[in-house]
Design an enzyme around this catalytic site. Structure first.
Site, short mmCIF file in Angstrom:
data_model
loop_
_atom_site.label_atom_id
_atom_site.label_comp_id
_atom_site.label_asym_id
_atom_site.label_seq_id
_atom_site.Cartn_x
_atom_site.Cartn_y
_atom_site.Cartn_z
CE LYS A 164 -4.10 -0.29 1.36
NZ LYS A 164 -5.35 -0.19 2.14
CG ASP A 219 -6.76 4.05 -2.61
OD1 ASP A 219 -7.86 3.51 -2.36
OD2 ASP A 219 -6.21 4.85 -1.85
#
Length: 282
Positions: A164, A219
């Site tokens: 991430k 994202d």
């Protein structure tokens, strides 16, 4: 159902709730009293947790008898009876709150999941859950997502590498993060898929140049940018979208051609379905 996980959960939950005894039931109801109770539905939605309720009752008291009328995954309405339990009243009351707590939450999750999967019909996009779960109840909540028609993402930090934004920043960039992950897998001999989150098209292009991943998490992309990202990908990697996606716009995101959409709200902010366990008087 993974009985090892489930049975450990049930035993821990009963220890937390019962302690050294259900003193209200023990003090008010004579030992050996037998009775019957019904699981009454008081809400609309998708039923989940019946199989779990059977296991809870078995662990509480193997002599409890359940008659199942509605199974996991069916649509339910107020007034429906999911099942009845018959046997020791002390055992029924010991199981009552754990059965209800689990079934109400699981049914709420299954209902929300079903609602969203209906919005995705015909797009080819599948709905994923996340790790945004209640500590100690992850297995149950992800089970409920499957009952509702969704797909489970990784169960924890141990069964997939998901790089991430923080991982990227701490490791010094996209390429470093991917290459470090590949080296780690080679050194440890672990067979894990690699997914990496990107925040913009520049990072996406860097993933293309680096390679070595199985899935890309796009994202907080707006639908028009997401569509551009999917086109740039040209089917090379599995794509997943997340962030800023709601019931009102999820169809727009799915129409961009992304393979998966992950929604944390499936498990972190769902409304439990109302139901109760009521004594059946002779």
């Amino acid at each position: 159902m993974d009985k090892t996980i489930i049975d450990d959960f049930i035993k821990n939950a009963l220890t937390e709730d019962v302690g050294d005894g259900d003193h209200t039931s023990l003090s008010t109801i004579p030992k050996g009293t037998r009775g019957k109770a019904k699981l009454l539905i008081k809400d609309e939605g998708i039923l989940a947790g019946v199989e779990l309720a059977q296991e809870i009752c078995r662990i509480v008291d193997e002599s409890l008898q359940l008659e199942i009328f509605l199974n996991d995954g069916v649509e339910i309405n107020p007034g429906d009876i999911a099942f009845t339990i018959e046997g020791s009243v002390h055992s029924i009351l010991k199981a009552e709150r754990l059965v209800l707590n689990c079934m109400q939450r699981m049914s709420g999750i299954a209902t929300k999941t079903h609602e969203i999967t209906q919005l995705l019909e015909g797009t080819g996009t599948k709905l994923l859950d996340t790790r945004k779960t209640t500590p100690g109840m992850r297995y149950l909540e992800k089970w409920a997502v499957k009952i509702g028609g969704g797909v489970n993402h990784r169960f924890g930090l141990y069964d997939m590498i998901l790089i991430k934004d923080n991982h990227v920043d701490y490791s010094g960039g996209i390429a470093n993060a991917i290459n470090n992950a590949k080296d780690y897998l080679a050194e440890t001999g672990k067979n894990l898929q690699i997914e990496i989150e990107v925040r913009n098209l520049d990072e996406l292009e860097e993933v293309f140049q680096t390679g070595g991943v199985n899935r890309i998490l796009l994202d907080n992309f707006k639908p028009d940018v997401l569509q551009q990202a999917v086109a740039m990908n040209k089917g090379r990697f599995i794509t997943e979208a997340s962030g800023g996606i709601t019931i009102d716009n999820i169809r727009d995101y799915a129409n961009c051609g992304v393979d998966y959409i992950s929604v944390g709200a499936l498990t972190h902010s769902v409304k439990s379905l109302d139901m109760s366990l009521k004594a059946v008087k002779a």
